[in-house]
Write an enzyme that holds these catalytic residues in place. Structure first.
Site, mmCIF file in Angstrom:
data_model
loop_
_atom_site.group_PDB
_atom_site.id
_atom_site.type_symbol
_atom_site.label_atom_id
_atom_site.label_comp_id
_atom_site.label_asym_id
_atom_site.label_seq_id
_atom_site.Cartn_x
_atom_site.Cartn_y
_atom_site.Cartn_z
ATOM 1 N N CYS A 155 6.004 -0.341 7.309
ATOM 2 C CA CYS A 155 5.445 0.963 6.608
ATOM 3 C C CYS A 155 6.808 1.253 5.518
ATOM 4 O O CYS A 155 7.914 1.219 5.918
ATOM 5 C CB CYS A 155 5.174 2.196 7.304
ATOM 6 S SG CYS A 155 4.776 3.637 6.789
ATOM 7 N N LEU A 156 6.585 1.471 4.319
ATOM 8 C CA LEU A 156 7.526 2.101 3.363
ATOM 9 C C LEU A 156 8.165 3.316 3.820
ATOM 10 O O LEU A 156 9.386 3.523 3.534
ATOM 11 C CB LEU A 156 7.079 2.253 1.984
ATOM 12 C CG LEU A 156 6.532 0.896 1.140
ATOM 13 C CD1 LEU A 156 5.971 1.190 -0.022
ATOM 14 C CD2 LEU A 156 7.430 -0.127 1.033
ATOM 15 N N GLY B 175 0.856 -1.217 0.053
ATOM 16 C CA GLY B 175 -0.049 0.004 -0.038
ATOM 17 C C GLY B 175 0.732 1.298 0.031
ATOM 18 O O GLY B 175 1.919 1.149 0.551
ATOM 19 N N GLN C 170 3.074 9.753 1.075
ATOM 20 C CA GLN C 170 4.431 9.289 1.070
ATOM 21 C C GLN C 170 5.389 9.702 0.127
ATOM 22 O O GLN C 170 6.365 9.525 0.186
ATOM 23 C CB GLN C 170 4.249 7.717 1.264
ATOM 24 C CG GLN C 170 3.611 7.308 2.768
ATOM 25 C CD GLN C 170 3.432 5.859 2.412
ATOM 26 O OE1 GLN C 170 2.329 5.202 2.228
ATOM 27 N NE2 GLN C 170 4.172 4.980 3.077
ATOM 28 N N HIS D 224 -4.407 1.923 7.722
ATOM 29 C CA HIS D 224 -2.981 2.478 7.765
ATOM 30 C C HIS D 224 -2.744 3.485 6.760
ATOM 31 O O HIS D 224 -2.172 4.429 6.927
ATOM 32 C CB HIS D 224 -2.195 1.228 7.602
ATOM 33 C CG HIS D 224 -0.834 1.580 7.421
ATOM 34 N ND1 HIS D 224 0.257 1.161 8.311
ATOM 35 C CD2 HIS D 224 0.186 1.980 6.692
ATOM 36 C CE1 HIS D 224 1.624 1.660 7.992
ATOM 37 N NE2 HIS D 224 1.490 1.940 6.750
ATOM 38 N N GLU D 225 -3.207 3.212 5.676
ATOM 39 C CA GLU D 225 -2.899 4.240 4.453
ATOM 40 C C GLU D 225 -3.649 5.549 4.669
ATOM 41 O O GLU D 225 -3.291 6.754 4.306
ATOM 42 C CB GLU D 225 -3.172 3.710 3.162
ATOM 43 C CG GLU D 225 -2.412 2.304 2.596
ATOM 44 C CD GLU D 225 -0.899 2.686 2.817
ATOM 45 O OE1 GLU D 225 -0.389 3.936 2.568
ATOM 46 O OE2 GLU D 225 -0.165 1.696 2.941
ATOM 47 N N HIS E 44 -2.137 7.915 6.850
ATOM 48 C CA HIS E 44 -1.112 8.845 6.156
ATOM 49 C C HIS E 44 -1.774 10.226 5.706
ATOM 50 O O HIS E 44 -1.181 11.088 5.772
ATOM 51 C CB HIS E 44 -0.519 7.919 4.936
ATOM 52 C CG HIS E 44 0.621 7.311 5.412
ATOM 53 N ND1 HIS E 44 2.069 7.514 6.096
ATOM 54 C CD2 HIS E 44 0.761 5.626 5.546
ATOM 55 C CE1 HIS E 44 2.719 6.346 6.152
ATOM 56 N NE2 HIS E 44 2.051 5.229 5.801
#
Length: 167
Positions: free
Chosen positions: A91-92, A45, A50, A133-134, A137
């Site tokens: 997480c990225l 994701g 991000q 989660h996304e 962000h």
């Protein structure tokens, strides 16, 4: 085009994303870039925040073979089951760290697709966790915010040290 993914504790990750007024060719190009960036980073994701684009856009692909890309523009979530479950998240933007985070396990998502068409789905388990989660962000929040101050500071210090070495 592969975009740079911002890493914690970059303050730009705290920017609150704005709704997308109209789905244009530029937005579709951004979505394609986001998918390419997510796949390149081996993520499941990615939120536009991000990559330092502060629009309410999320892409994800939970399939094993990466053939089921999903797009959520201006997503909204309703809780359908109040039970929370702990699931290990990574997480990225916080590379190399995985921690348990409690999230609602059953929700309804309303959003627009890459063509601007509205849709609604029910999500459970990994999809429900991933969308929450996304969406965090998009609201300037990271999964480390759910951790103790001690764990969060340890992660921040390790990533700052890595950033200094690579600079």
């Amino acid at each position: 085009m592969i975009r740079e993914i911002l890493e914690y504790p970059d303050p730009r990750l705290r920017t609150i994303a704005k709704p997308v007024d109209e789905v244009t060719d530029d937005i579709r190009t951004l979505i394609d870039d986001m998918l390419e960036t997510m796949y390149d980073a081996q993520g499941i994701g990615l939120a536009a925040t991000q990559i330092n684009v502060h629009k309410q856009i999320i892409v994800m692909d939970l399939s094993e073979d990466k053939t089921e890309p999903r797009v959520f523009i201006n997503p909204e979530v309703d809780v359908l089951d109040g039970d929370a479950q702990a699931m290990q998240e990574g997480c990225l933007s916080v590379p190399g760290f995985y921690e348990d985070v409690e999230r609602i396990e059953h929700c309804r998502i309303r959003a627009m697709d890459r063509n601007g068409a509205a849709f609604e789905i029910e999500a459970r388990d990994l999809l429900a966790v991933c969308i929450q989660h996304e969406m965090d962000h998009l609201n300037g929040k990271l999964f480390v915010d759910y951790l103790s101050a001690l764990k969060r500071n340890r992660i921040r210090k390790k990533l700052e040290k890595l950033h200094k070495k690579s600079a």
